[in-house]
Every structure is written in C-alpha cells, then in structure tokens.
Design a protein around this motif. Sequence first.
Motif, short mmCIF file in Angstrom:
data_model
loop_
_atom_site.label_atom_id
_atom_site.label_comp_id
_atom_site.label_asym_id
_atom_site.label_seq_id
_atom_site.Cartn_x
_atom_site.Cartn_y
_atom_site.Cartn_z
N ILE A 124 56.84 -17.35 50.07
CA ILE A 124 56.44 -17.08 51.45
C ILE A 124 55.90 -15.66 51.57
O ILE A 124 54.92 -15.41 52.27
N ALA A 125 56.52 -14.72 50.88
CA ALA A 125 56.05 -13.33 50.90
C ALA A 125 54.74 -13.21 50.12
O ALA A 125 54.55 -13.85 49.09
N LYS A 126 53.85 -12.37 50.64
CA LYS A 126 52.55 -12.13 50.02
C LYS A 126 52.56 -10.77 49.32
O LYS A 126 52.93 -9.76 49.92
N ARG A 127 52.14 -10.77 48.07
CA ARG A 127 52.14 -9.52 47.31
C ARG A 127 50.94 -8.66 47.73
O ARG A 127 49.79 -9.11 47.66
N VAL A 128 51.22 -7.42 48.12
CA VAL A 128 50.16 -6.49 48.51
C VAL A 128 49.77 -5.60 47.35
O VAL A 128 48.58 -5.38 47.10
N GLY A 129 50.74 -5.08 46.59
CA GLY A 129 50.39 -4.27 45.44
C GLY A 129 51.49 -3.33 45.03
O GLY A 129 52.55 -3.25 45.65
N ARG A 130 51.19 -2.59 43.98
CA ARG A 130 52.14 -1.62 43.44
C ARG A 130 51.96 -0.28 44.13
O ARG A 130 50.85 0.19 44.33
N LEU A 131 53.10 0.36 44.46
CA LEU A 131 53.08 1.63 45.17
C LEU A 131 53.19 2.84 44.25
O LEU A 131 52.68 3.91 44.57
N THR A 132 53.89 2.69 43.14
CA THR A 132 54.18 3.85 42.29
C THR A 132 53.77 3.57 40.85
O THR A 132 53.47 2.44 40.47
N GLY A 133 53.81 4.64 40.03
CA GLY A 133 53.50 4.51 38.61
C GLY A 133 52.05 4.78 38.31
O GLY A 133 51.22 5.06 39.18
N ALA A 134 51.71 4.68 37.02
CA ALA A 134 50.36 4.94 36.55
C ALA A 134 49.60 3.63 36.37
O ALA A 134 50.19 2.56 36.29
N ASP B 93 56.54 -2.31 35.25
CA ASP B 93 57.99 -2.27 35.11
C ASP B 93 58.57 -0.97 35.66
O ASP B 93 58.02 0.11 35.46
N TYR B 94 59.70 -1.11 36.36
CA TYR B 94 60.43 0.01 36.95
C TYR B 94 59.59 0.75 37.97
O TYR B 94 59.49 1.97 37.97
N ASN B 95 58.95 -0.01 38.84
CA ASN B 95 58.13 0.56 39.90
C ASN B 95 58.32 -0.21 41.19
O ASN B 95 58.93 -1.28 41.22
N GLN B 96 57.76 0.35 42.26
CA GLN B 96 57.90 -0.22 43.59
C GLN B 96 56.73 -1.13 43.91
O GLN B 96 55.56 -0.73 43.77
N ILE B 97 57.03 -2.36 44.34
CA ILE B 97 56.01 -3.33 44.70
C ILE B 97 56.13 -3.62 46.20
O ILE B 97 57.25 -3.82 46.71
N LEU B 98 54.99 -3.64 46.89
CA LEU B 98 54.96 -3.88 48.33
C LEU B 98 54.58 -5.32 48.63
O LEU B 98 53.64 -5.85 48.03
N TYR B 99 55.32 -5.94 49.56
CA TYR B 99 55.07 -7.31 50.01
C TYR B 99 54.94 -7.32 51.52
O TYR B 99 55.39 -6.40 52.22
N ARG B 100 54.34 -8.40 52.03
CA ARG B 100 54.27 -8.61 53.47
C ARG B 100 54.76 -10.00 53.84
O ARG B 100 54.59 -10.96 53.08
N LEU B 101 55.38 -10.07 55.00
CA LEU B 101 55.77 -11.33 55.61
C LEU B 101 55.00 -11.49 56.91
O LEU B 101 54.93 -10.54 57.71
N ASP B 102 54.42 -12.64 57.12
CA ASP B 102 53.81 -12.96 58.40
C ASP B 102 54.84 -13.76 59.19
O ASP B 102 55.14 -14.91 58.86
N LEU B 103 55.38 -13.14 60.23
CA LEU B 103 56.51 -13.74 60.93
C LEU B 103 56.14 -14.95 61.78
O LEU B 103 57.02 -15.62 62.30
N ASP B 104 54.85 -15.23 61.88
CA ASP B 104 54.42 -16.47 62.54
C ASP B 104 54.18 -17.59 61.53
O ASP B 104 53.67 -18.66 61.88
N ASP B 105 54.58 -17.36 60.27
CA ASP B 105 54.45 -18.39 59.24
C ASP B 105 55.46 -19.51 59.53
O ASP B 105 56.66 -19.25 59.65
N PRO B 106 55.00 -20.75 59.64
CA PRO B 106 55.93 -21.86 59.92
C PRO B 106 57.05 -21.99 58.90
O PRO B 106 58.12 -22.54 59.21
N ALA B 107 56.83 -21.48 57.68
CA ALA B 107 57.87 -21.59 56.65
C ALA B 107 59.12 -20.81 57.00
O ALA B 107 60.21 -21.08 56.46
#
Length: 494
Positions: A140-150, A467-481
């Motif tokens: 249900i969550a959508k991956r936006v991208g990595r926030l940290t690291g090289a 590995d060992y980094n922060q990943i950002l996700y989004r939830l659309d709260l109007d998602d029927p799921a």
Amino acid sequence: MPNGLAAIATAPRHFSKASKLNFLTRILPIILSGFTVASFSLAQDDATVAQTACRIRVVDDQSGWPVPLVELRTTNHVRFVSDNAGVIAIDDPSLLDREVYFSVVGHGYEVPADGFGFRGVRLTPRRGETRTVKVHRTAIAKRVGRLTGAGLFVESQKLGDHLDWHDAPIFGCDTVQNAVHRGKMYWAWGDTRIASYPLGIFAMTSGTTSTTPFRSLQPPLKPKFDLFLDPRGRPKGVAAFPGDGPTWLTGYVSLSDQDGKPHLVAFYRKIKGHLQTYEAGLCEWNDSTSEFEIVRTVWKASEGGSPPSLAEEGHPAFWTDAEGTRWLLFGNPLPRIQVQANYEAWKDYENWKTLTPQKTLRSADDDTQIVPHSGSIVWNAFRKRWVTVFMQKFGKPSAFGTLWYAEADSPMGPWGTAVEILSHDNYTFYNPRLHPNVTPQSGSTLLFEGTYTAEFANHAEPTPYYDYNQILYRLDLDDPALQPAQSSVHSLHP
C-alpha cells in the motif's frame, strides 16, 4: 603531447632561424589538427556518455513513477539496483547485445511469476538504448526514495543525467529524529557510516533543511541537508558526551520556555555491549556550538536501579486534552510518557507521567494480534484522527521489516484494526518516523521514513548503496486499501 610539439621540442639547436620558421610553417597545421582532434574527442566524450551503457528504467505500471530500490539479478548473481530516479545503467560487456534473464526483487514491487514461479524479465541490453521494466506495486505504501547515504543518483550519473547532484559525505545513517526549531527542520541520525574507515561516527550526526524539504512528494527524491561539519569539513558527532560507546538521542523536540524562547531538546542514552544502556538523561542543543550539551543525568547503571522510561526509543507528539491543556507525548509507537508541553515541565523529570500503551492491535487480514515494536503517531487533519505507522515485532516474511497502519480517536487509544502497508523479503525496516510537518496540513498524503538494513534479518545480503540508510515512503489516506483501518474505529465506541 601531440607529435608536432614533440618534433619542435626535439628540433636540433643548430637549425637556422629561417629553417625553424620553414619547419613551423609545415608542421603548424599538423599541430592544430592534433589539437582539433583532441578537443573533438573530449567534446564527443561528454556528448556520448549516454551511449556507453544501456539505460534501464524501472517504473510503476500504474502511476508511471520511477521506482527506486528495485534489484535486477542475473543468473550468475550479478546485481543491479535502481537509483532514486528508478534508473539502472548496464555496461557489462558480458551482458550487452544478448538476451539476459533478470530476476526482479522489489520489496513491495514485483513482476508476474512465470510457470516455474520465477519473477523476472528478459532483456537485450544495448549501448545507447533504453529498456523499460514495469513493476506492479503490491504494498500500500509507495516508495519515494532514499534520503541518506552516497550514490543517490549513481546509475543516472553514469548515463550523464543528474550531474548537478552531489552526495553528502556520508555512507549510511541509522534511525532519524527531526523537529522544527527556529524556522528550520533539524534532523539527527544515529550511528553513521563514513567512507574512510569501517568505524564511523557514534555521537549522532545532524543537519538542517527548510521546513518544506521536498520539492515533490513523488520520485525522484532529491534531499539536500545542510550538515554540521567539523573544521576539516567532515560530518561531526553533535552529541559527543563523556563515556565509552555510542550516544543515542531520541524524543527530539523544540519546546518554548515561559519567556517564549525555543529550546531544541532530546533524551540521551550511552550504550555499551550488546545495545545495553548504562546512562540516560536530558540534553539540549547549543546554537552557538552546534552541539548538544547534557542538561542532567537521571540514571546510571553504576548507581543501581532499573533504566527509566526515557531510556527507550521514542518520538514526540503534541496533544491538547478536553480541558485545553497542551501535552507532549513520547512513544514508540504508542504513548508511554506524558509531560506538559513546555521547557520547564520537560526539565522537571520527576513529575513526568508514565503511561501504559495498548499492547497489541488486531490485524485486518486474519484477526491475529500484532505486537508493535517501533513507530510514531500524529494527529491527521484529513482523517480527523490520530494515525500511526509502526513496525511489527516478529512479523512475516521479515521479522523486523513489516509495517502497519492504524487509527484512533485519542492518542491514548483504543487503536483500531491495523492494515499491513509494507513488508520486506528477509530485510529489516525499523523505527518508522512520520513526517506530518512536510506535507499540506489538509492533504491526504502522509510521509514516513525508516532504517533499511540487513541487520536483524536472516543472513541477508546487504543491498549496495541502500543498506543502513533512510528510505522515504508515502501513504495516500484516501486509498481504499486503508478502509479496514479507517472504519474499524467506529466499532470501538458503541
């Protein structure tokens, strides 16, 4: 040096001036030609950088968005991972100009299985050409991208794209804390990997952004942190407190005192051995030194007794009760500590109130009881409720990599049915942190990040760069799921 210049440099000294002039007249066109060819070659290198590899675009089959963190694996175990732009560059001579089968591994994104159960694609990579791999989102969550690291755009840059992007001088970051303070968003991370040595920084690293750090809530994600650096220009530990072992901060929040002055404060813990706390207390940010300082130590193992509640991980949430009193709640994910939301009350540790959070939440899938392990809560204006994203303790298929969503009318609960929103294949994703301050207050988008790591998984092979980094996700709260979590709250109040 071009051959013409070499000829002049080695011309016999006894040549007459006329002979040298005649020599130059004959050789100069050759020299200029050499420079022209060299200049053309350099320009051609820049112009044809995208011709050196095959571009693979990994996209969501529904939205068309690029999808980071999707692996393509060959039958001889060569691995390629899409970057923040959803791009993979293939220049391996053994793979070019031939049909290659790539297994697709996406942690919430997949391709259809064939008759043998294999999930993959057949591609014929060719230099200068583009191939597209469409993956279907199962989470249900959508991956936006990595926030940290090289290497956030390492694959794209091989193909000449995103060349203006410069990575921060950090290879990996553990659990995030963040708070709005003095008009900026302050971020802090736990143990931090660096390029120059296997042992990194164990006294928290930190940086700032604007209060709206993301230009877009969809990929490609380009997070730019203004890091706090040491005199040599390297990221520095901002909580280098006395004592052996790492310093970990949690409960990171900005509070005003009775005169209206803001204070950026946190709990601190000193760690030794196998994640054992031996000291805990309160600390505060010093704006002049850009470092944290100890306000008071409230517990030491050497003095006996059990560690206090603040010695546990936690995130803050503000709450105003029915009488109009504004409180600060700390929990991981559900509230365990309650204190009035001002600096003086925060310093008065003896008068903090300990809460007993709900121990389990019921799964919308099969009515099993889910034990929360880490996460955070926020008030959501779109849902007009409290919401939480939390990691399950001993979930499946990943013991510490399955995340859930739930709602409640009060931060104290009861919390309704939980819906699984994300899971990982034998990989850990812990300490999810909700970011209500970086999305429109009335909008239906909810952002969260967490630590993606092979630690605590079953002999997982670390994912390069991620590995060992922060990943950002989004939830659309109007998602029927998410509807099972949203409708279940009503049944809690007959």
